[in-house]
Design an enzyme around this catalytic site. Structure first.
Site, PDB file in Angstrom:
ATOM      1  N   GLU B 327      46.398  31.488  41.602  1.00  0.00           N
ATOM      2  CA  GLU B 327      46.281  33.080  42.022  1.00  0.00           C
ATOM      3  C   GLU B 327      45.009  32.973  42.769  1.00  0.00           C
ATOM      4  O   GLU B 327      44.082  33.673  42.632  1.00  0.00           O
ATOM      5  CB  GLU B 327      46.274  33.821  40.791  1.00  0.00           C
ATOM      6  CG  GLU B 327      47.653  33.913  40.141  1.00  0.00           C
ATOM      7  CD  GLU B 327      47.597  35.061  38.906  1.00  0.00           C
ATOM      8  OE1 GLU B 327      48.496  35.763  39.204  1.00  0.00           O
ATOM      9  OE2 GLU B 327      46.346  35.041  38.378  1.00  0.00           O
ATOM     10  N   CYS B 411      48.249  43.899  35.517  1.00  0.00           N
ATOM     11  CA  CYS B 411      46.822  44.049  35.687  1.00  0.00           C
ATOM     12  C   CYS B 411      46.675  45.120  37.169  1.00  0.00           C
ATOM     13  O   CYS B 411      45.822  45.639  37.295  1.00  0.00           O
ATOM     14  CB  CYS B 411      46.037  42.820  36.143  1.00  0.00           C
ATOM     15  SG  CYS B 411      46.818  41.488  37.240  1.00  0.00           S
TER      16      CYS B 411
END
Lengths: 646, 646
Positions: B327, B411
């Site tokens: 990520e 998120c």
């Protein structure tokens, strides 16, 4: 690549073309040089590295059992104990076999014979032979066909045995493997008490066909057919096998049996999916079985799979399988360049598959792809000095991609080596009344057609030049068809028969010239293929290649290297009208370099990431080298798809 | 993007700019519409989905302990219990807080108050507050700071409390979190018996600064500084912590602590590495601490990190972190388009970081990137109807990339929602003697500068148009500097002060116009920015973007969508000289569409994968829409970097 739109009907469906054996063809010229390197360097290097890794220790029961010496470790990219080492060792020995045919080498031969004896000692009384399950995990044989490569290992050990038999005439290893095959035939089959299983990694199917052809034993062909027929049958053998191990089939690591082309019966398959090497090995076995049994029910699947691969999923290099995640296919037209996985073994396997698709007769669709994969996606895997090997074959590199000396999964090094060392066997196909020439290479082949011995000589500097002379020397005058492949890439071709020009159109079907006559010794055919540089445009659905061209000359895909052009290769823009000059590059084995005038964009502020100001353009000379030859000089960028405007 | 070459020196090093609180700015116009949607739709949707996932069940001690209800499952992309749920729930409540400031909503307020009371009941006597470690894994608190997000959760719960305090005036939640912060300050610190740890996922640092500012308590700023100072200290706290858990530090999943920017002390860091969101959260906290403490020792790292990101690793959209694997970051100039990860949270976090870099004074480098990330890489994350959310933000899609209704790792939805809902706080910065306008948006801000109340109104249709009127209403005539950002993208700008044209050059420093005078109520500044369409060229080291341009108008990056252009967008070629017509698109909230004449390549044989024949070209009209607005209509392809020739 797709100028042949439909399946071949040029030869009767019952035609059965078989390749020559390795001892029937002596190759010189372009591939001869490479084979010499393999014979003198690579064959030894492969055995050295196999043994350094511990393979012989694992095989030889007279040596201390090494156990699981070097488990897999993230970060240890070079060596770890693998359950499929028999296959890697097998392919390395197969390479050595071809090396021994190429050039007598008593040291190498004694070394191979010693390994053969180790395998002989290892073989169980019932014929079973697998160093992993005999020495590392005893008691677990045939418990996990899905994941553990057991029959795959057997297949490579069989191919090795056939190669050694043909190369040296020695039967010892062939007999060992025939015994193992006989054992496998008792374990697997449709009868009560037998297992209806098949290997997670196809390979044994094509190997059993080789074994059947070498021994003349139909039962090996039957066993190959059994594995093909069972594959993907529902309910899944793998599900039952997993439950028997106490595992839940839904926990399968790759999620779906598409990974190994076992999601549905092979005759129902229409899309190339999953692990690329497994796919092409399977399809090669299917084509072999289709040929040997005249089984037309396999053809619709084979044709559809071929079209799916070559019309939507094949790199211009003949590599395929873009993704590292599954070492295989993703979705149609997903052909990224820099991150291309395009495993060397996959291009090698495509050569295998294409060559088997020629089993039912000459068809340029298959010959062209075989040549493309051989000269580009596969051959790149082997350094010019024969010591280093690509695993992944990207079509673009920023300079950090280089060949390995070895790999944790050492499948590619011996695979490309054995392919190149036996390339002569892919050059020809022989049926009862036809000799097909699939590949052009300086060579002498001793074939038999219609019961008559035929010596066929090719004199050519191919692929550097497009002139090929084929001389025929039948033992007695003989009536047969000589089928000569007309490369799909050749924009024009001229043909002379015994010096007289011949119009080719009427003689051409499915990408081959078919010359039927009574041939006599001294007959000669001269071919000349147009070797103009071609600029290939990619289908608009391959987004990353748009506005770019791939350069080809003859069968060779070209690339730009930093060594010739400096880096930042994406700043180079070709003109569609520029001409190319050919230059031989001594340090690349006299490979033909293409030189052209072009422009290079120059940015005013190389530190800025994005600018409104367009870059300036400066004239430059751009140099392209064959893709197979890249990364043999100073490290640097590489680029296949080059920008072109206009 | 990089027209400002050196660090700002325009304002004294001791200047301390703080953002307004959410209740100080009311935004209308472009963002006002989005905030209304968040207030009426998204805020409710987020709480609904959090509670449906089970978050309130986990938090509320009066409810049955849900335990690990839904473990992570491959293939279950929508919901699984996560140890960092407090953060997602916290950001959702923060969004609701902003919604309540936007529009009174007794039902929503009662719902939030009920959640606040659940947290109040959950809080331990010592102040500790983490629903995972109190209810799912009791007894393990502070045992794995590296992997388990414990302090990260605390940070988001603190930010939520500050937001709710400012939005509603209610102190209850702020007091709860102050108590928790006080507990954390007893556990962590440099003194004997305290732990010298810090969170694997930065966040608490910037949250503690918010808490310190809201409460006026220096000790929270001190704790933020402690976490910054400890990070990356050697020997690693994480190594010791892992051993204490009985784990070998070398088994760390991501291999190196670069993943969370803890490989070396932060003041020594010069390269943006690892997980993108963690990186930008950390740097935001570093900048906050640098501002609050006047700590110049953090600036060299911050400047170098900024340059490394913006000069080598930033997408044109303001997204960053190309790789799904970590990520995060990979290597310089690795900015693939179709596979861009460019997490929404990373662009949001870049807005956070950029806004904090403005803490030491107006500097166009930071304001420009903040605007770019906000309007493009971040805003794309939220559908126009406020119900769906991007996690990854590629710059090219073949039509299969769409916003999620929810995500296993939820998120991004509340992160983009809370950013947009509080965008007014990013528009201004106030120091003792200066008001800086960083973002242009229709708005009314009630600020205090030099002790004098100042109402500042912006009247503008920005970003649709480039005219901005700033009206100042100080409570009494007041001497201060008004610093107005001159967007780096504006190729020209005109300025009028109370109707009189003013030459801007002498007033300009570091990308801002600095107007110092005694301002009186009724003073008016008119700005006009050139809104011509710009074609951005990418650095030649970004290979995939060469021969292509990204279209921008004002702060907005544009893209082509299949909905307007049909698919196969890579067949479109722009001319460098074509003009653009602007059209409002009602179904995209009156977004400005750009229309231009161009050509489209048409291939003779769309089934062929590679052809020697070059495609033909046909004239076409090409339509581009703002990147933030894509995937709000019929599914189809999307392309930011469009081919251009000439």
């Amino acid at each position: 690549m797709n100028q042949y739109q439909s399946a071949s009907t040029a030869t009767p469906a019952q035609a059965k073309f078989r390749p020559p054996t390795v001892d029937q063809v002596r190759v010189e010229g372009f591939f001869g040089t490479r084979i010499d390197t393999i014979a003198t360097v690579t064959a030894h290097t492969l055995l050295d590295r196999c043994e350094q890794a511990g393979m012989l220790d694992q095989v030889d029961p007279d040596r201390p059992n090494p156990g699981l010496r070097i488990p897999f470790q993230a970060g240890n990219a070079t060596v770890s104990t693998q359950m499929f080492w028999d296959s890697d060792f097998g392919k390395s020995i197969e390479t050595a076999a071809y090396a021994l045919f190429r050039k007598p080498d008593p040291v190498l031969e004694a070394r191979v014979d010693a390994i053969v004896e180790a395998y002989a000692r290892l073989q169980d009384d019932d014929g079973y032979l697998n160093s992993w399950y005999q020495r590392i995990e005893p008691g677990k044989r045939w418990s996990n066909l899905r994941d553990c490569h057991e029959l795959y290992d057997a297949g490579h050990l069989m191919e090795r045995a056939v190669a050694y038999f043909h190369a040296t005439g020695k039967r010892r290893l062939l007999d060992i493997m025939a015994r193992y095959a006989d054992h496998i035939a008792t374990v697997f089959g449709p009868n009560p008490g037998q297992r209806r299983g098949y290997c997670g990694h196809p390979e044994i199917e094509l190997a059993l066909v080789k074994l059947g052809r070498a021994t003349g034993e139909q039962r090996y062909l039957d066993l190959a057919r059994f594995f093909i027929d069972e594959r993907g049958a529902q309910p899944s053998f793998y599900d039952a096998e997993a439950r028997a191990r106490g595992q839940d089939p839904v926990d399968y690591h790759f999620g779906t049996y598409q990974y190994m082309q076992a999601h549905e019966p092979v005759r129902e398959q229409r899309h190339v999916v999953g692990h690329a090497v497994r796919a092409a090995y399977l399809y090669a076995g299917m084509a072999d079985v289709s040929t040997e049994f005249g089984d037309a029910t396999l053809r619709p699947a084979l044709e559809a799979l071929w079209d799916h691969l070559t019309q939507k999923n094949l790199y211009v290099t003949g590599g395929f399988g873009p993704s590292a995640q599954n070492e295989g296919l993703t979705f149609d037209y997903d052909l990224p360049n820099e991150t291309a996985y395009a495993e060397t073994c996959a291009a090698v396997a495509l050569v295998f598959w294409a060559s088997r698709m020629l089993g039912l007769g000459a068809d340029g669709r298959y010959g062209d792809v075989m040549e493309r994969a051989l000269y580009n996606g596969a051959l790149a895997g082997l350094s010019l000095d024969g010591t280093r090997f690509f695993y992944e074959n990207p079509l673009e590199s920023r300079g950090a991609h280089h060949r390995w000396t070895w790999h944790r999964c050492p499948c590619c090094p011996p695979n490309i080596a054995r392919l190149v060392a036996s390339v002569g066997t892919y050059a020809y196909g022989v049926s009862d009344d036809t000799v097909a020439v699939h590949l052009y290479c300086e060579s002498v082949a001793d074939l038999v057609v219609g019961g008559t011995a035929l010596r066929l000589r090719q004199a050519t500097r191919y692929p550097a030049e497009g002139e090929v002379t084929v001389k025929l020397e039948p033992a007695t005058p003989s009536d047969f068809t000589l089928s000569l492949r007309l490369p799909g890439w050749a924009q024009s071709v001229t043909l002379r028969l015994n010096g007289e020009p011949v119009e080719t159109l009427a003689l051409t079907a499915q990408g081959y010239l078919h010359l039927r006559r009574c041939w006599t010794a001294g007959d000669r055919v001269d071919l000349s293929f147009d070797m103009s540089v071609r600029r290939l445009h990619a289908n608009p659905r391959i987004g990353v290649d748009q506005g770019r061209v791939a350069l080809m000359r003859g069968p060779l895909v070209y690339c730009l290297e930093g060594a010739d052009n400096g880096n930042t290769l994406n700043a180079v823009i070709l003109s569609p009208n520029s001409s190319f000059r050919c230059e031989a590059v001594a340090e690349l084995g006299d490979a033909v370099m293409l030189v052209t005038e072009s422009v290079r964009e120059v940015t005013a502020d190389p530190r800025a990431l994005y600018t409104v100001a367009a870059p300036e353009r400066a004239p430059t000379a751009t140099r392209a080298v064959p893709y197979y030859a890249w990364d043999n000089r100073a490290p640097g960028e590489m680029l296949v798809w080059v920008r072109q405007e206009g």
